[in-house]
Design a protein around this motif. Structure first.
Motif, PDB file in Angstrom:
ATOM      1  N   ASN A  79     -66.171 -83.851  80.647  1.00  0.00           N
ATOM      2  CA  ASN A  79     -66.712 -83.343  81.908  1.00  0.00           C
ATOM      3  C   ASN A  79     -66.460 -84.331  83.042  1.00  0.00           C
ATOM      4  N   HIS A  96     -71.553 -79.624  82.991  1.00  0.00           N
ATOM      5  CA  HIS A  96     -71.850 -79.548  81.558  1.00  0.00           C
ATOM      6  C   HIS A  96     -73.351 -79.382  81.373  1.00  0.00           C
ATOM      7  N   ALA A 150     -69.300 -85.085  77.282  1.00  0.00           N
ATOM      8  CA  ALA A 150     -69.724 -85.739  78.530  1.00  0.00           C
ATOM      9  C   ALA A 150     -68.547 -86.480  79.168  1.00  0.00           C
ATOM     10  N   LEU A 208     -68.454 -92.803  83.530  1.00  0.00           N
ATOM     11  CA  LEU A 208     -69.648 -92.261  82.873  1.00  0.00           C
ATOM     12  C   LEU A 208     -70.656 -93.370  82.586  1.00  0.00           C
TER      13      LEU A 208
END
Length: 425
Positions: free
Chosen positions: A241, A281, A238, A331
């Protein structure tokens, strides 16, 4: 309510939230919800279906009763099924006509990556299958997949005990309309990543819906196997990405203004002729796919593919400290901002409990994100680059390199395509 389902669900779920044993039509359902300021929705993805209702807390009893009726007691009348078939045909036509190719490319990349199995099966009902579906087919499907062990009832903004009481009242020991019997033909197969290529030659020269023409573009998506969302490597993927990022080439003040992700810095800012470079992703219970979507003029497809393969190879280098911290902060920021919305919290609770039996709280996820190191990124990338590529190509594919050349580029040290020598041009 969230259900764990087989991928082929689009027609089934379009047919639901219509008339039920308790409600004579969809209008009656909506009028009932209106009394409690409520709205309802039914969404399907490749592995789950979600029935969602938002309403006032005092309408909880009515809402759970309505959900139970919609899920377990749909009437599936002939005219409803026919109307749904028309809606599905329109959806299929729209998929091929819309200017935005991303939904179609996502279908193609999954079909290439998981050829003929599980999440590689069509998310949208194939046109040839629409006429074969009737009430008996739907009941067989519901009998197999709409069972208690595949369901989660989730709620946000209400007391847990109230929800449990409503669940006992309206869901426990309720006999579904298709009868109680042992589910048969349940697909329990594990996703098998195959890699491969799917190409669709298509005239993209006239896809504009308005007077302003859209440039003719060829769209390429290249993906590699990542991991399941149940694995520890899910969080590093994650972050990777987010570090790749990307997007469209247009933004006020020039492409990439204020954008620091690799696909902006290394691709869109340096190659003015590329219209798009975006990382995606997709992660499921037993596999995952990290892919990059790029688009450019058909004459520059070969160069575009090489730029993308080089970006994949460069992922395995050591990430800079500032770059990694920026990706992790971004994120965490995106996670926390999304969880400010109650419908998103509901979906998060339902999906996590359905797949893992428990929910990781936001602060736990933020701690996991903070613990990701440059070595983690390097490790998961090296593992990913050992898989065969999945390729989806849409548009004028005259200059598209062969699958073998793309595979060779992703196996090389620099990501360059093998040189081609032509006697005649």
């Amino acid at each position: 309510m969230v259900l764990k389902l087989h991928p082929k669900t689009s027609l089934v779920n379009s047919a639901l939230l219509e008339s039920t044993a308790q409600y004579g039509s969809k209008d009656e359902i909506l009028l009932t919800l209106e009394k409690h300021g409520g709205i309802c929705d039914c969404q399907t993805s490749r592995d789950t279906t979600m029935y969602a209702v938002s309403a006032e807390v005092k309408g909880l009893d009515t809402v759970v009763s309505l959900l139970s009726d919609a899920v377990l007691q749909p009437r599936l009348l002939e005219d409803e099924i026919e109307m749904t078939k028309m809606a599905v045909r329109f959806e299929l036509e729209d998929l091929n006509m819309r200017p935005d190719p991303e939904p179609l490319l996502t279908e193609m990349i999954h079909a290439a990556a998981y050829r003929g199995n599980t999440v590689g099966l069509p998310r949208f009902c194939p046109g040839d299958n629409v006429d074969k579906i009737d009430k008996n087919v739907l009941h067989n499907y519901l009998r197999s997949y709409y069972c208690p062990e595949r369901m989660v009832l989730a709620g946000v903004g209400i007391e847990h005990e109230q929800l449990v009481e409503c669940a006992r009242k309206y869901l426990q020991d309720v006999k579904p309309v298709w009868g109680v019997s042992t589910p048969a033909n349940v697909d329990l197969s594990v996703a098998q990543y195959t890699g491969g290529i799917i190409k669709m030659e298509k005239d993209m020269s006239d896809v504009s819906l308005g007077p302003t023409p859209i440039p003719e573009l060829t769209h390429i998506m290249i993906g590699l196997e990542s991991c399941s969302f149940l694995e520890d490597d899910f969080i590093p993927f994650a972050v990777l990405n987010m570090m790749m990022g990307g997007g469209g080439s247009f933004s006020a003040g020039g492409p990439g203004k204020g954008m620091f992700t690799r696909l902006y810095l290394n691709v869109l800012n340096r190659h003015h002729w590329m219209y798009n470079a975006t990382s995606y992703h997709h992660s499921y219970e037993d596999s995952g796919l990290l892919c990059i979507h790029a688009s450019a003029d058909p004459r520059q497809v070969r160069e575009m593919v090489e730029i993308i393969t080089r970006e994949f190879i460069q992922m395995s280098g050591t990430a800079g400290e500032m770059e990694l911290e920026r990706a992790k902060t971004q994120l965490k920021s995106m996670l926390m901002m999304n969880l400010e919305s109650r419908p998103v919290i509901f979906e998060d609770v339902g999906r996590q409990v359905l797949s893992t039996g428990k929910r990781k709280l936001p602060h736990e996820l933020c701690t996991l994100i903070s613990n990701v190191t440059a070595n983690d990124i390097k490790r998961v990338t090296s593992k990913m680059l050992r898989s065969k590529p999945a390729v989806a190509a849409l548009g004028d594919l005259t200059e598209l390199p062969s699958y073998e050349h793309i595979q060779a580029a992703l196996s090389s040290k620099d990501g360059r395509l093998p040189r081609m020598y032509r006697l005649f041009r």
